[in-house]
Design a protein around this motif. Structure first.
Motif, PDB file in Angstrom:
ATOM      1  N   MET A  72     -44.100  72.732  29.162  1.00 58.21           N
ATOM      2  CA  MET A  72     -44.594  71.985  29.647  1.00 58.21           C
ATOM      3  C   MET A  72     -45.125  70.950  30.051  1.00 58.21           C
ATOM      4  N   GLN A  73     -44.194  69.362  30.646  1.00 59.48           N
ATOM      5  CA  GLN A  73     -44.952  68.153  29.687  1.00 59.48           C
ATOM      6  C   GLN A  73     -45.709  67.745  31.406  1.00 59.48           C
ATOM      7  N   GLY A  74     -46.603  66.346  30.999  1.00 57.43           N
ATOM      8  CA  GLY A  74     -46.411  65.558  32.045  1.00 57.43           C
ATOM      9  C   GLY A  74     -46.217  64.235  31.886  1.00 57.43           C
ATOM     10  N   TYR A  75     -46.049  63.364  33.010  1.00 61.55           N
ATOM     11  CA  TYR A  75     -45.881  62.287  32.811  1.00 61.55           C
ATOM     12  C   TYR A  75     -46.369  61.473  33.650  1.00 61.55           C
ATOM     13  N   TRP A  76     -46.422  59.364  33.866  1.00 57.87           N
ATOM     14  CA  TRP A  76     -46.524  58.694  34.866  1.00 57.87           C
ATOM     15  C   TRP A  76     -45.721  58.773  35.197  1.00 57.87           C
ATOM     16  N   GLU A  77     -45.184  58.993  36.865  1.00 56.23           N
ATOM     17  CA  GLU A  77     -44.014  58.841  37.141  1.00 56.23           C
ATOM     18  C   GLU A  77     -44.594  56.797  37.448  1.00 56.23           C
ATOM     19  N   GLU A  78     -43.544  56.207  37.044  1.00 56.18           N
ATOM     20  CA  GLU A  78     -43.281  54.552  37.541  1.00 56.18           C
ATOM     21  C   GLU A  78     -43.161  53.946  38.670  1.00 56.18           C
ATOM     22  N   GLY A  79     -44.290  53.333  39.937  1.00 55.73           N
ATOM     23  CA  GLY A  79     -44.330  52.635  40.467  1.00 55.73           C
ATOM     24  C   GLY A  79     -45.270  53.390  40.878  1.00 55.73           C
ATOM     25  N   THR A  80     -45.502  54.847  41.485  1.00 55.43           N
ATOM     26  CA  THR A  80     -47.048  55.065  42.010  1.00 55.43           C
ATOM     27  C   THR A  80     -48.446  55.817  41.085  1.00 55.43           C
ATOM     28  N   GLY A  81     -47.874  55.544  39.323  1.00 55.32           N
ATOM     29  CA  GLY A  81     -49.099  55.736  38.866  1.00 55.32           C
ATOM     30  C   GLY A  81     -49.536  57.502  39.329  1.00 55.32           C
ATOM     31  N   ILE A  82     -48.455  57.927  39.710  1.00 53.47           N
ATOM     32  CA  ILE A  82     -49.327  59.752  39.821  1.00 53.47           C
ATOM     33  C   ILE A  82     -48.761  60.585  38.696  1.00 53.47           C
ATOM     34  N   TRP A  83     -49.319  61.184  38.330  1.00 56.55           N
ATOM     35  CA  TRP A  83     -49.367  62.248  37.009  1.00 56.55           C
ATOM     36  C   TRP A  83     -48.245  63.512  37.373  1.00 56.55           C
ATOM     37  N   LYS A  84     -47.645  63.267  36.448  1.00 58.26           N
ATOM     38  CA  LYS A  84     -46.492  64.367  37.418  1.00 58.26           C
ATOM     39  C   LYS A  84     -45.757  66.042  35.994  1.00 58.26           C
ATOM     40  N   TRP A  85     -46.454  66.733  36.672  1.00 59.26           N
ATOM     41  CA  TRP A  85     -45.673  67.943  35.578  1.00 59.26           C
ATOM     42  C   TRP A  85     -44.720  68.217  35.780  1.00 59.26           C
ATOM     43  N   THR A  86     -43.731  68.569  34.286  1.00 62.41           N
ATOM     44  CA  THR A  86     -42.397  68.620  34.377  1.00 62.41           C
ATOM     45  C   THR A  86     -42.016  70.489  33.603  1.00 62.41           C
ATOM     46  N   TYR A  87     -41.178  70.871  33.542  1.00 67.75           N
ATOM     47  CA  TYR A  87     -40.612  71.484  33.419  1.00 67.75           C
ATOM     48  C   TYR A  87     -39.461  71.783  32.226  1.00 67.75           C
ATOM     49  N   LYS A  88     -39.410  72.221  31.584  1.00 72.88           N
ATOM     50  CA  LYS A  88     -37.392  72.948  30.620  1.00 72.88           C
ATOM     51  C   LYS A  88     -37.789  74.432  30.226  1.00 72.88           C
ATOM     52  N   THR A  89     -37.472  74.883  30.681  1.00 74.67           N
ATOM     53  CA  THR A  89     -36.689  76.191  30.416  1.00 74.67           C
ATOM     54  C   THR A  89     -35.787  76.697  28.762  1.00 74.67           C
ATOM     55  N   LEU A  90     -36.182  76.476  27.463  1.00 76.87           N
ATOM     56  CA  LEU A  90     -35.494  77.010  26.853  1.00 76.87           C
ATOM     57  C   LEU A  90     -34.264  78.911  27.028  1.00 76.87           C
ATOM     58  N   THR A  91     -33.521  78.212  26.596  1.00 79.18           N
ATOM     59  CA  THR A  91     -32.431  79.245  26.934  1.00 79.18           C
ATOM     60  C   THR A  91     -31.404  79.723  25.416  1.00 79.18           C
TER      61      THR A  91
END
Length: 236
Positions: A72-91
């Protein structure tokens, strides 16, 4: 839920005071040794990597013959300045008897790290997902005292274990629909505006609509359960 989040915040803050941000701290290999517990299940946990805005979390737990691992990682969305979470599932995760960790995306080893502040159990990743680390450097994520099976919502079991026909057959069709859609809601899926699911989840204080597609976030356990719930629904 607020109580659990408070514990998580306190735990993370405590480790920050102890200098647990190993990703930014150059450490000596002399302070790192293999972690070989008596039972493999002891590797299950919530691992904290990186620091500040580059922090990330790895949930790791066992479900039947599967090992679930999700970053689980977060990032600032370009253009909106909104902090969003993204997820990467390891397989296709595998752990051998020497504590070596392998997946399709990352490899590493479970280790014990010792410094002047104490001894910590963790997971060393040889090819870190933390982008600012130079090639050739590994990163150790410290295992926190937080359950890897911590999920928001009324039906966390859809994400943490395989469901049974007996338990699902007792539920009505509407509950089953909410149950499987809660998985998507946890990942911040934007439901159809004005629709039944959008109205329901917008009333949940943990729900944050952020993504138009979260299909790549789902784990194999969640995919299995969603398909199974749909089959039970079709019989109602």
């Amino acid at each position: 839920m607020k109580y659990v989040l408070a514990i998580l915040t306190l735990t993370i803050s405590t480790f920050n005071l102890l200098g647990q941000n190993i990703g930014a701290l150059e450490i000596s290999d002399d302070n790192v040794k293999p972690w070989l517990p008596k039972f493999e299940l002891e590797y299950e946990g919530f691992y904290k990597f990186g620091e500040s805005e580059s922090e990330s979390d790895l949930k790791l737990f066992f479900v039947d013959t599967l090992i679930v691992g999700q970053v689980m990682q977060g990032y600032w969305e370009e253009g909106t300045g909104i902090w969003k979470w993204t997820y990467k599932t390891l397989t296709n995760i595998e752990i051998d008897k020497k504590g070596n960790f392998k997946s399709d995306q990352h490899t590493g080893q479970f280790v014990i790290y010792t410094d002047s502040t104490g001894t910590y159990k963790g997971l060393k990743i040889n090819n870190p997902w933390t982008e600012w680390l130079e090639d050739g450097r590994y990163e150790i994520g410290i295992r926190l005292k937080v359950s890897a099976r911590l999920y928001q919502g009324d039906y966390p079991q859809v994400s943490t274990r395989h469901l049974t026909e007996d338990e699902l057959s007792q539920l009505d069709k509407e509950t089953l629909q909410i149950m499987r859609n809660e998985v998507f809601a946890r990942y911040g899926y934007r439901f159809k505006e004005g629709g039944k699911m959008e109205q329901y989840f917008s009333e949940q204080n943990w729900y944050r609509p952020q993504h138009v597609d979260v299909s790549d976030f789902l784990t194999q356990v969640e995919l299995d359960n969603i398909d199974f719930i749909k089959k039970i629904e079709s019989k109602k």
